[in-house]
Design a protein around this motif. Structure first.
Motif, short mmCIF file in Angstrom:
data_model
loop_
_atom_site.label_atom_id
_atom_site.label_comp_id
_atom_site.label_asym_id
_atom_site.label_seq_id
_atom_site.Cartn_x
_atom_site.Cartn_y
_atom_site.Cartn_z
N GLN A 89 -7.10 -3.54 2.13
CA GLN A 89 -7.04 -3.39 3.43
C GLN A 89 -8.87 -2.91 3.86
O GLN A 89 -9.38 -2.55 3.11
CB GLN A 89 -6.01 -2.13 3.80
CG GLN A 89 -5.15 -2.69 3.85
CD GLN A 89 -4.79 -3.75 5.42
OE1 GLN A 89 -4.87 -3.73 6.05
NE2 GLN A 89 -4.11 -4.96 4.03
N MET A 90 -9.30 -2.44 4.86
CA MET A 90 -10.35 -2.37 5.03
C MET A 90 -10.70 -1.42 6.20
O MET A 90 -9.80 -1.55 6.95
CB MET A 90 -10.97 -4.07 5.89
CG MET A 90 -12.76 -4.02 6.35
SD MET A 90 -13.62 -5.05 5.91
CE MET A 90 -14.93 -4.29 5.95
N VAL A 91 -11.74 -0.32 6.16
CA VAL A 91 -11.80 0.53 7.28
C VAL A 91 -13.56 0.15 7.31
O VAL A 91 -14.07 -0.50 6.49
CB VAL A 91 -11.87 2.09 6.59
CG1 VAL A 91 -12.49 2.75 7.43
CG2 VAL A 91 -10.41 2.04 5.95
N ILE A 158 -8.01 4.79 9.88
CA ILE A 158 -8.48 4.78 8.09
C ILE A 158 -6.22 4.79 7.94
O ILE A 158 -5.55 4.25 7.33
CB ILE A 158 -8.44 5.92 7.33
CG1 ILE A 158 -9.66 6.78 7.35
CG2 ILE A 158 -7.62 6.59 6.02
CD1 ILE A 158 -10.75 8.00 6.50
N SER A 161 -5.29 1.36 7.67
CA SER A 161 -5.81 0.37 6.60
C SER A 161 -4.72 0.75 5.25
O SER A 161 -4.32 0.50 4.33
CB SER A 161 -7.33 0.71 6.62
OG SER A 161 -7.18 2.50 5.63
N LEU A 162 -3.86 1.97 5.69
CA LEU A 162 -3.10 2.30 4.61
C LEU A 162 -1.82 2.27 5.10
O LEU A 162 -0.28 2.46 4.05
CB LEU A 162 -3.27 4.23 4.40
CG LEU A 162 -5.09 4.50 4.12
CD1 LEU A 162 -4.68 6.16 4.03
CD2 LEU A 162 -5.03 3.77 2.44
N PRO A 166 -2.10 -0.33 0.27
CA PRO A 166 -2.31 -1.26 -0.62
C PRO A 166 -2.69 -0.28 -1.95
O PRO A 166 -2.78 1.06 -1.78
CB PRO A 166 -3.49 -1.15 0.53
CG PRO A 166 -3.85 -0.40 1.27
CD PRO A 166 -2.35 0.15 2.06
N ILE A 169 -9.43 -0.43 -0.95
CA ILE A 169 -9.59 -0.29 -0.21
C ILE A 169 -11.61 -0.82 -0.20
O ILE A 169 -11.77 0.00 -0.53
CB ILE A 169 -9.76 0.81 0.72
CG1 ILE A 169 -7.96 0.96 1.37
CG2 ILE A 169 -10.10 1.54 1.74
CD1 ILE A 169 -7.82 2.23 1.92
N ALA A 171 -14.01 0.52 2.01
CA ALA A 171 -14.78 1.34 3.54
C ALA A 171 -16.14 0.90 3.84
O ALA A 171 -17.39 1.31 2.22
CB ALA A 171 -14.80 2.65 2.58
N ARG A 194 -7.05 9.38 -0.88
CA ARG A 194 -7.29 8.58 -2.94
C ARG A 194 -6.42 9.72 -3.97
O ARG A 194 -6.15 8.82 -5.27
CB ARG A 194 -9.27 8.81 -3.90
CG ARG A 194 -9.29 8.61 -4.68
CD ARG A 194 -10.97 8.70 -4.87
NE ARG A 194 -10.88 8.42 -6.54
CZ ARG A 194 -11.64 8.70 -6.83
NH1 ARG A 194 -12.75 9.27 -6.72
NH2 ARG A 194 -11.40 8.26 -8.24
N LEU A 199 -5.55 5.18 -4.45
CA LEU A 199 -6.34 4.54 -4.29
C LEU A 199 -7.62 4.28 -4.96
O LEU A 199 -8.89 4.44 -5.61
CB LEU A 199 -6.92 5.04 -2.52
CG LEU A 199 -5.87 4.57 -1.74
CD1 LEU A 199 -6.32 5.43 -0.43
CD2 LEU A 199 -5.52 2.86 -1.57
N MET A 201 -10.99 1.86 -4.22
CA MET A 201 -12.25 1.58 -3.06
C MET A 201 -13.41 1.08 -3.41
O MET A 201 -14.49 1.43 -4.82
CB MET A 201 -12.28 3.03 -2.56
CG MET A 201 -11.92 3.64 -0.99
SD MET A 201 -12.35 4.53 -0.36
CE MET A 201 -11.48 5.89 -0.75
#
Ligand code: ATP
Ligand code: SF4
Ligand code: MG
Lengths: 313, 333
Positions: A89-91, A158, A161-162, A166, A169, A171, A194, A199, A201
């Motif tokens: 996913q993306m932030v 955020i 995206s969570l 996922p 990520i 970010a 995190r 997660l 990232m």
């Protein structure tokens, strides 16, 4: 096995007019292990965001491959890509632009749940958990984005995206549009999430101190290429590449009276439409030699885990 | 006498949603040759204060009360014509986005030549020649060629240099710089900061430098004024402000900045966010976010007091919040 890995990633964009192209990303290799935070730093136009979007398969690479848990996902699309989309996913940088103004918080968070086929019966409790997790509390669910401050909006981004849990990520400058007092809150939130969720990232940023704060490992990018890579501790204490050195010495620090011997680079970053031959950094490098214009330096390992692309250093 | 003296200035915007008290009682002085940094988060009033000094507040904003004087002359009492004479000649301003003040259809050399003709009465030819010299002074490579370029043909860093050349063209005594490096990459920012410092050393001009970046403040400022919700909450020499901040807001700001040096620890930050310009909290505007707030802070607005020589602060608890007392009992727990 890395959680996500890119090999020989390249992206050319069509440039305006005359059928020319811009090479935004040129031969990037990178890997992110499960639970690891990798920082990607560089100045504007270096191609950082493009790398992030390529990894998430939001852009088609011109060349190279992307592996997720060892599986090549470069050629997947539609249904075959869906399970991977859920993992990645993306932030975004701009919490204002990335949230639909006409949607309530609950709708914003429902969307990914619906898209990824989470059973409807679970939505309610999932949304509540998410809002608690990002520190907003469940009471905000029926409010609209404009009713929140910038930092709160980034928390909503955020949470979104969570939503589908996922493991990775991207970010992209997640705190650069925030005031410093609020930036600190969001950085703390990311650190907590995190630790709690394990997660991994890719943290894209131009602010070196922010990257120092969050990343385990750091890649430095210049005009589409990685020029140095090391653990954060090593990179910030012992940079090898002259560009990394210059970046670090240019970063202003909030301490009075440390007149550092600064390496001030000459000129601007060249346009990606006219990338210099050989080492792309040579036109601004105080160490450049004849060879730097002729041949492109490849990344080589100077000590375990520390890579640099420079003929002189 | 200070070169620039701002006293109890209030600049408000009457909007449909209510009155925005952008600048709400600011007093601040800049001495000749001094660099004062004006630091604060978004919405704290930095730009409106700068524009108020220049007499360039856009409607529906207006200076409601207070005064600004330059070299002892009250600017409010001056005719628009006299003010225009002062602007560009005695005091000049540069902005974050050079494109807002450069004319896109006029060659940059002509734009620099314009104030030289207007203020100094130079001939067209001399003004052009001087414009090229100025471009050279601000470090533009190939100045004669670049003078013929239109703004869009230049990079962000070069445009900022053109802006600076335009601002210093008539040798102003005061330069107001509103976030002049915020839009630039860090390596280019370093160049511009060096350039400004260098120009200042040569010409002795004073500078009011507006920024939200405490790192930039530490590099450039002699003195620092911290703005919060339209008021100066702390005003001290750069050394005192960074080493012995008194106001909890300043302390919070400093504790929010991640360090390049490591070791990496949790950031303290400040809870909540900057209040809107319309609904300002009662008493000390910082009280909802302050971990030291008492009932007094909620009810009574603190006045500016002297905490140490040359160190002013607006906080009821500044006497307890000395550099030694990092562990003052907070009002909340
Ligand atoms: N969709 C696009 N079409 C054409 N060119 C693009 C496109 N996206 C990116 N580019 C170009 O690719 C280069 C790298 O862009 P990218 O946005 O990835 O850089 P960045 O490092 O993220 O920059 P910034 O820090 O300014 O966001 C730039 O020159 C940019 O103009
Ligand atoms: S006056 Fe009270 S609320 Fe305001 S900063 Fe001081 S202690 Fe905090
Ligand atoms: Mg970007």
């Amino acid at each position: 096995m890395a959680l996500i890995e890119a090999r020989g990633l390249r992206k050319d964009f069509d440039a305006p007019g005359r059928g020319r192209t811009v090479t935004a990303v040129d031969g990037v290799n990178l890997r992110v292990e499960a639970g690891e935070v990798v920082g990607l730093v560089g100045e504007s136009g270096s191609g950082k965001s493009t790398v992030g979007r390529l990894l998430l398969r939001l852009l088609e690479p011109t060349a190279g491959e992307i592996l997720f848990r060892g599986q090549d996902i470069t050629a997947l699309d539609g249904e075959s890509l869906r399970p991977f989309r859920r993992e990645m996913q993306m932030v975004f940088q701009d919490p204002y632009a990335s949230l639909n103004r006409r949607m309530r918080v609950s709708d914003i968070l429902e969307e990914p749940l619906r898209v990824h086929g989470v059973p409807k019966g679970d939505w309610e409790s999932r949304i509540e958990d998410l809002l608690v997790m990002v520190g907003l509390g469940p009471d905000v669910r029926s409010r609209f984005p404009h009713e929140f401050s910038g930092g709160q909006r980034q928390r909503i981004g955020i949470a979104r995206s969570l939503a589908v849990e996922p493991s990775f990520i991207v970010a992209d400058e997640p705190v650069s549009s925030l005031d410093v007092s609020v930036q600190a809150q969001v950085l703390n939130l990311l650190a907590d999430l995190r630790a709690r969720l394990g997660l991994a990232m890719l943290f894209v940023a131009h602010d070196l101190a922010v990257v120092r704060h969050v990343a385990d490992r750091v890649l430095v990018m210049y005009l589409g290429r990685i020029v140095e890579e090391a653990t954060a501790d090593v990179l910030f204490a012992d940079p090898v590449h002259p560009y990394t050195e210059a970046l670090l010495s240019a970063a202003p620090v909030p301490v009075v009276g440390v007149r550092r011997d600064r390496i001030v680079l000459q000129g601007d970053i060249p346009s990606p439409m006219a990338i210099p031959s050989g080492c792309a950094f040579r036109t601004r490098c105080h160490l450049a030699e004849a060879r730097c214009a002729e041949e492109r330096p490849e990344l080589e390992e100077t000590s375990p885990g520390h890579w640099k692309a420079c003929w002189v250093r | 006498m200070a070169l620039l003296e701002i006293k109890d200035l209030q600049t408000w915007f009457e909007t449909e949603a209510g009155v925005v008290r952008a600048v709400d009682g600011v007093s601040l002085a800049v001495a000749e040759g001094e660099t004062v940094a004006l630091v604060g988060e978004s919405g704290s009033g930095k730009s409106v204060l700068s524009l108020s000094v220049m007499g360039l507040v856009p409607p529906p904003g207006r200076v409601v009360s207070g005064s600004v004087s330059y070299a002892g002359r009250d600017l409010a009492g001056m005719s628009e014509r006299d003010r225009r004479g002062l602007r560009g000649r005695e005091m000049a301003m540069i902005f974050q986005d050079p494109m807002t003040s450069l004319n896109p259809v006029i060659r940059v050399g002509e734009q620099i030549a314009e104030p030289l003709r207007f203020h100094l009465g130079l001939s067209r030819r001399d003004a052009r020649k001087r414009a090229v010299e100025l471009l050279e002074e601000v470090g533009l490579p190939d100045p004669a060629e670049r003078a013929k370029a239109h703004p869009h043909a230049l990079s962000g860093g070069m445009r900022q240099r053109v802006m600076i050349a335009m601002a210093i063209a008539c040798g102003p005594k005061l330069l107001i710089a509103d976030e002049p490096t915020t839009a630039l990459d860090v390596t280019v920012q370093a160049q511009i900061l060096d350039l400004l410092r260098d120009l200042q050393k040569r010409s002795g001009m004073a500078m009011l430098f507006v920024t939200h970046d405490l790192g930039v403040v530490a590099e450039i400022a002699d003195r620092v004024a911290v703005l919060y919700a339209g008021k100066v909450v702390e005003d001290a020499s750069a050394g005192d402000l960074f080493d012995a901040p008194r106001m909890p807001y300043t302390r919070g700001l400093l504790a929010s900045v991640p360090s390049l040096a490591g070791p990496v620890s949790r950031l303290t930050g400040i809870d909540g966010s900057v209040p809107s310009g319309i609904d300002r909290p009662s008493g000390c505007a910082f009280h909802p976010r302050c971990s030291f707030a008492l009932d007094l802070c909620r009810n009574v607005e603190p006045r500016t007091e002297r905490a140490a020589p040359g160190h002013f602060v607006r906080c009821h608890r500044h006497e307890e919040l000395t550099p030694e007392s990092s562990e003052v009992h907070s009002g909340i727990d």
